[in-house]
Design a protein around this motif. Structure first.
Motif, PDB file in Angstrom:
ATOM      1  N   ILE A 234       8.035   1.123  11.568  1.00 22.14           N
ATOM      2  CA  ILE A 234       7.053   1.580  12.024  1.00 22.14           C
ATOM      3  C   ILE A 234       6.781   3.146  10.983  1.00 22.14           C
ATOM      4  N   GLU A 235       7.101   3.843  10.444  1.00 21.71           N
ATOM      5  CA  GLU A 235       7.400   4.809  10.411  1.00 21.71           C
ATOM      6  C   GLU A 235       7.282   4.478   8.553  1.00 21.71           C
ATOM      7  N   SER A 236       8.205   3.960   8.188  1.00 21.83           N
ATOM      8  CA  SER A 236       8.271   4.025   7.160  1.00 21.83           C
ATOM      9  C   SER A 236       6.571   3.326   6.779  1.00 21.83           C
ATOM     10  N   ALA A 237       5.797   2.479   6.919  1.00 18.65           N
ATOM     11  CA  ALA A 237       5.312   1.397   6.832  1.00 18.65           C
ATOM     12  C   ALA A 237       3.314   3.098   7.054  1.00 18.65           C
ATOM     13  N   GLY A 238       3.477   3.676   7.603  1.00 18.25           N
ATOM     14  CA  GLY A 238       2.684   5.020   7.932  1.00 18.25           C
ATOM     15  C   GLY A 238       2.073   4.896   8.962  1.00 18.25           C
ATOM     16  N   GLY A 239       3.475   4.636  10.283  1.00 21.83           N
ATOM     17  CA  GLY A 239       2.430   4.718  11.635  1.00 21.83           C
ATOM     18  C   GLY A 239       3.027   5.850  12.533  1.00 21.83           C
ATOM     19  N   VAL A 240       3.004   5.505  13.581  1.00 19.49           N
ATOM     20  CA  VAL A 240       4.427   6.610  14.366  1.00 19.49           C
ATOM     21  C   VAL A 240       4.143   6.305  15.997  1.00 19.49           C
ATOM     22  N   VAL A 241       4.924   6.405  16.129  1.00 17.11           N
ATOM     23  CA  VAL A 241       5.364   6.361  17.224  1.00 17.11           C
ATOM     24  C   VAL A 241       5.417   6.901  18.378  1.00 17.11           C
TER      25      VAL A 241
END
Length: 412
Positions: A234-241
């Motif tokens: 997810i973070e590699s795709a620009g998202g955030v958890v």
């Protein structure tokens, strides 16, 4: 300083909640007994709560003799349904049960299909747990398995066919929803049995577990945002958890993979994890269920409870009843598949009567402990007015307030 009358009110209220919980369990058991096994080839289930008819039918679009076993006419005001099916040779049987629970709406769907292709018996089982609405889950019920069996490599490369069909079905659903303002999503946990070869695919936090020589083995791993590999993706795709009551993608969705969810599609994919398993006589039961079951009952307990019942439909009903009694506030749906009726391991197990008694006593003890804990919490932490009192113990009300329903959908 609080007066004695306040404590007396709270204690009486706590006792009332426990009585309601017990009454709910009895009502569920009564409604469950009213559901009859219909010995039809196709069992028609209406998942929206309107009356459905039981009928026998096959898929006329192919020569595969496709049989759909998807449900019974709903009972108890449309809040629950169950049914069962057994193959002609008696080598395979399944039972299913679906319960709306405390939710005001039903967003769980399921599908069961069987047919013969190139002389091979093919069985497909699926659980679809919707969130943000029911459209995505209903779309999967109506389309996923049909699309899968139409894949040109379904029999020659089943794993590839499943992966490609999942992605294409997700794309097709999003296209069908382009004019809708909602952002529905759904999990999918499916099991495809081709002869003795089992393929289990999972997207989201529904789950499939199998028993081997009496031991529970998870065939899927929940897609949660805080899983190391999922968080990295997810973070590699620009998202955030981030933490918002639980770990969520963008602070919104409590699972990292799903069908639908257009607004988060860059991060929340519908790529399934797929496990393969060659079945032998050591494998006894397969259980697929939405998280309404798994959130409150462990894998090992699910298998123990299911094994204590002779018929898979009775096992499915018992699992639903147990989850509800243990405090599940979600929709609860499960499918129990009995794989080897004549498995040699059965003779090594205690008698059904002994096992049933032991398992049910243990369950009752656990439920009673949960109720007592809820009562203590009620006395210690609830506000000063009785009308504001609220408990995690189910009270049997199938309709919640609009705000609660919206909150429940956002939690998924």
């Amino acid at each position: 300083m609080l007066c004695r009358s306040y404590f007396r009110t709270v204690i009486l209220r706590a006792g009332h909640i426990c009585k309601n919980a017990e009454r709910s369990a009895v009502q569920f058991a009564v409604s469950k007994r009213s559901l009859k096994i219909v010995p039809a080839v196709r069992l028609s289930v209406n998942q929206k709560g309107t009356a459905g008819k039981t009928m026998a039918a096959t898929d006329g679009s192919s020569n595969r003799g496709l049989i759909t076993i998807t449900s019974l006419e709903k009972k108890d005001g449309g809040s629950c349904a169950s049914g069962g099916w057994k193959s002609e040779d008696g080598k395979l049987s399944c039972g299913f049960s679906s319960f709306r629970g405390k939710r005001a709406t039903m967003e769980d769907f399921f599908d069961i299909k069987t047919c013969k292709i190139d002389g091979q018996t093919v069985c497909l089982f699926g659980i679809f747990d919707g969130h943000g609405g029911s459209r995505a889950a209903e779309y999967l019920k109506q389309n996923l398995f049909n699309k899968l069996m139409d894949h040109p490599e379904f029999m020659t490369d089943t794993k590839k066919a499943i992966s490609e069909t999942y992605r294409q079905t997700d794309s097709d659903f999003l296209e069908s929803e382009k004019d809708n303002s909602g952002d529905d999503g759904s999990t999918a946990s499916t099991a495809v049995l081709v002869g003795n070869h089992l393929y289990v695919a999972n997207v989201g936090d529904s789950r499939t577990v199998i028993s081997k020589a009496g031991k529970a083995i998870a065939l899927s791993e929940d897609h949660k945002p805080n899983r190391t590999d999922e968080r990295k993706r997810i973070e590699s795709a620009g998202g955030v958890v981030m933490w918002a009551g639980t770990w969520r993608v963008g602070g919104v969705l409590a699972m990292s993979r799903a069908f639908g969810n257009r607004m988060l599609k860059q991060f929340v994919v519908a790529e399934p994890d797929i496990q393969e398993q060659e079945l032998s006589e050591e494998f006894e039961l397969l259980v697929l269920a939405s998280d309404g079951l798994w959130d409150v009952v462990s894998n090992d307990d699910v298998i123990s409870i299911a094994q204590a019942e002779l018929e898979p439909e009775a096992a499915a009903n018992k699992l639903i009843e147990t989850a509800f009694g243990c405090g599940s506030a979600d929709n609860i749906t499960c499918i129990v598949v009995k794989l080897c009726p004549n498995s040699p391991t059965e003779s090594k197990l205690p008698s059904v009567t002994e096992t049933e008694t032991e398992t049910r006593n243990q369950i009752e003890t656990e439920i009673e402990a949960k109720r007592q804990a809820a009562t203590e919490t009620e006395i210690e932490t609830h506000p000063q007015t009785e009308t504001e009192t609220k408990s995690d113990v189910p009270t049997g009300n199938v309709a919640e307030t609009k705000d609660e329903t919206q909150s429940n959908s956002e939690d998924k």
